[in-house]
Design a protein around this motif. Structure first.
Motif, PDB file in Angstrom:
ATOM      1  N   ARG A   1       0.828  -1.225   0.000  1.00 48.64           N
ATOM      2  CA  ARG A   1       0.000   0.000   0.000  1.00 48.64           C
ATOM      3  C   ARG A   1       0.858   1.268   0.000  1.00 48.64           C
ATOM      4  NH1 ARG A   1      -4.174  -2.425   4.537  1.00 48.64           N
ATOM      5  NH2 ARG A   1      -4.553  -4.331   3.333  1.00 48.64           N
ATOM      6  N   PHE A   2       2.115   1.156   0.471  1.00 51.18           N
ATOM      7  CA  PHE A   2       2.983   2.330   0.495  1.00 51.18           C
ATOM      8  C   PHE A   2       3.269   2.792  -0.938  1.00 51.18           C
ATOM      9  CE2 PHE A   2       3.499   0.179   4.495  1.00 51.18           C
ATOM     10  CZ  PHE A   2       3.542   1.212   5.415  1.00 51.18           C
ATOM     11  N   GLU A   3       3.582   1.837  -1.789  1.00 57.30           N
ATOM     12  CA  GLU A   3       3.849   2.169  -3.196  1.00 57.30           C
ATOM     13  C   GLU A   3       2.586   2.738  -3.855  1.00 57.30           C
ATOM     14  OE1 GLU A   3       5.068  -1.149  -5.604  1.00 57.30           O
ATOM     15  OE2 GLU A   3       5.676   0.167  -7.252  1.00 57.30           O
ATOM     16  N   ALA A   4       1.439   2.113  -3.559  1.00 56.27           N
ATOM     17  CA  ALA A   4       0.183   2.583  -4.152  1.00 56.27           C
ATOM     18  C   ALA A   4      -0.113   4.017  -3.732  1.00 56.27           C
ATOM     19  CB  ALA A   4      -0.963   1.658  -3.729  1.00 56.27           C
ATOM     20  N   ALA A   5       0.132   4.327  -2.464  1.00 59.72           N
ATOM     21  CA  ALA A   5      -0.116   5.700  -1.993  1.00 59.72           C
ATOM     22  C   ALA A   5       0.818   6.681  -2.701  1.00 59.72           C
ATOM     23  CB  ALA A   5       0.084   5.771  -0.481  1.00 59.72           C
ATOM     24  N   ALA A   6       2.104   6.322  -2.782  1.00 57.84           N
ATOM     25  CA  ALA A   6       3.072   7.219  -3.448  1.00 57.84           C
ATOM     26  C   ALA A   6       2.719   7.401  -4.920  1.00 57.84           C
ATOM     27  CB  ALA A   6       4.483   6.653  -3.287  1.00 57.84           C
ATOM     28  N   ASP A   7       2.339   6.315  -5.594  1.00 53.95           N
ATOM     29  CA  ASP A   7       1.985   6.389  -7.020  1.00 53.95           C
ATOM     30  C   ASP A   7       0.794   7.319  -7.259  1.00 53.95           C
ATOM     31  OD1 ASP A   7       3.959   4.693  -7.715  1.00 53.95           O
ATOM     32  OD2 ASP A   7       2.667   2.947  -8.113  1.00 53.95           O
ATOM     33  N   ASN A   8      -0.023   7.475  -6.231  1.00 50.63           N
ATOM     34  CA  ASN A   8      -1.205   8.325  -6.380  1.00 50.63           C
ATOM     35  C   ASN A   8      -1.032   9.705  -5.751  1.00 50.63           C
ATOM     36  OD1 ASN A   8      -3.569   6.839  -7.777  1.00 50.63           O
ATOM     37  ND2 ASN A   8      -2.550   5.281  -6.530  1.00 50.63           N
ATOM     38  N   GLY A   9       0.223  10.087  -5.555  1.00 58.92           N
ATOM     39  CA  GLY A   9       0.517  11.475  -5.199  1.00 58.92           C
ATOM     40  C   GLY A   9       0.684  11.768  -3.717  1.00 58.92           C
ATOM     41  N   PHE A  10       0.479  10.753  -2.860  1.00 56.36           N
ATOM     42  CA  PHE A  10       0.636  11.021  -1.429  1.00 56.36           C
ATOM     43  C   PHE A  10       2.124  11.057  -1.058  1.00 56.36           C
ATOM     44  CE2 PHE A  10      -3.670   9.319  -1.594  1.00 56.36           C
ATOM     45  CZ  PHE A  10      -4.358  10.143  -0.717  1.00 56.36           C
ATOM     46  N   THR A  11       2.462  11.957  -0.154  1.00 56.65           N
ATOM     47  CA  THR A  11       3.832  11.994   0.377  1.00 56.65           C
ATOM     48  C   THR A  11       3.853  11.568   1.845  1.00 56.65           C
ATOM     49  OG1 THR A  11       3.580  14.323   0.978  1.00 56.65           O
ATOM     50  CG2 THR A  11       4.543  13.845  -1.193  1.00 56.65           C
ATOM     51  N   ALA A  12       2.656  11.293   2.378  1.00 61.90           N
ATOM     52  CA  ALA A  12       2.569  10.856   3.776  1.00 61.90           C
ATOM     53  C   ALA A  12       1.488   9.786   3.901  1.00 61.90           C
ATOM     54  CB  ALA A  12       2.248  12.034   4.686  1.00 61.90           C
ATOM     55  N   VAL A  13       1.660   8.929   4.897  1.00 62.20           N
ATOM     56  CA  VAL A  13       0.678   7.865   5.175  1.00 62.20           C
ATOM     57  C   VAL A  13       0.481   7.772   6.685  1.00 62.20           C
ATOM     58  CG1 VAL A  13       1.251   6.513   3.117  1.00 62.20           C
ATOM     59  CG2 VAL A  13       2.472   6.066   5.263  1.00 62.20           C
ATOM     60  N   GLU A  14      -0.580   7.094   7.074  1.00 59.52           N
ATOM     61  CA  GLU A  14      -0.803   6.744   8.470  1.00 59.52           C
ATOM     62  C   GLU A  14      -1.459   5.373   8.466  1.00 59.52           C
ATOM     63  OE1 GLU A  14      -3.653   9.779   9.869  1.00 59.52           O
ATOM     64  OE2 GLU A  14      -5.278   8.420   9.318  1.00 59.52           O
TER      65      GLU A  14
END
Ligand SMILES: O=C(O)[C@@H](O)C(=O)CO
Ligand SMILES: [Mg+2]
Length: 259
Positions: free
Chosen positions: A20-33
């Motif tokens: 999910r980290f890669e998926a979040a980055a691929d969709n423009g997120f620079t942060a996750v929780e």
């Protein structure tokens, strides 16, 4: 400009947690929780964070037996040793992951003596705050709505803020989840103004369905601008269940993430 964090417990669940980290980055997120990282070694998660240039905004301490309905134990008398052990586990993850906000869930306290619960909460939170202080980590207190989580110790935003004050430590703050706040308190603009300076993390989702924040009864475009105007510099966690797939529902993020 609010910095959005994808909540990887609820978003991108189409793929396994570590992907999910890669998926979040691929969709423009620079942060996750996320809620709980504990099924994975902290080094495995740190590797994903580095690989995809992400920052972790927040995660939760172990909550007890989640599957059995437990929601933390900070306010539950008799579980102090377990709370301190869990704080130690979370601290080890926070250090490896470079995280500066950790949510300590209070627990379901329905049927217990409220004064005893409050005293337990204050004592436990002092222990946690003191454990995390040297690492510059803030402990967060979140109010949960009574429809989703009946009997939870903290249900209103002002209660959360008052409890933080009673702990009397500099590294404790409210986790201001606007989904719960709208259900329990409403009047979100004035509430944000009143709480300004006392919250260190924000989360959003549509109300009442807890889907993408571009639907439902709250205008989150307005609320994100209010947070900006208040000078809020922290993250805004996207803690929602996507209606029809995570990526298909990301259109609302464009003004905030670009793309
Ligand atoms: O709002 C929520 O549900 C979460 O932020 C959380 O930490 C407890 O489930
Ligand atoms: Mg929340």
């Amino acid at each position: 400009m609010p910095r959005l964090a994808a909540n990887l417990t609820m978003m991108f669940t189409e793929v396994p947690f570590l992907d999910r980290f890669e998926a979040a980055a691929d969709n423009g997120f620079t942060a996750v929780e996320f809620l709980f990282p504990y099924e994975h070694r902290p080094e495995e998660i740190a590797e994903r964070i580095q690989r995809h240039g992400l920052e972790i905004a927040l995660f939760n301490m172990p909550p007890g037996n989640w599957a059995a309905g437990e929601r933390g134990m900070a306010a539950i008398p008799g579980r102090e040793a377990e709370f301190a052990r869990n704080a130690g586990i979370a601290l080890a993850y926070a250090r490896t992951l470079g995280v500066s906000r950790v949510h300590a869930m209070s627990g379901i306290t329905r049927g217990l003596d409220p004064v005893e619960c409050r005293n337990t909460f204050i004592a436990n939170m002092r222990v946690a705050c003191d454990m995390f202080a040297a690492d510059g980590i803030t402990i967060l207190v979140e109010a949960l709505n009574t429809r989703d989580v009946p009997g939870y110790f903290v249900a209103h935003q002002e209660e959360a803020a008052e409890l933080c004050a009673a702990v009397e430590r500099p590294n404790i703050a409210v986790q201001f989840d606007l989904y719960h706040a709208q259900i329990m308190d409403g009047d979100l603009t004035r509430l944000a103004e009143q709480l300004n300076g006392r919250f260190a993390h924000v989360q959003i989702a549509s109300v009442p369905e807890r889907h993408e924040p571009d639907t439902g009864e709250v205008d989150f475009g307005h609320m994100l601008k209010v947070l900006d105007q208040l000078g809020y510099q922290g993250f805004v966690g996207c803690e929602y269940n996507p209606r029809n797939g995570t990526v298909a529902g990301l259109g609302w993020t464009r003004p905030w993430l670009g793309g």
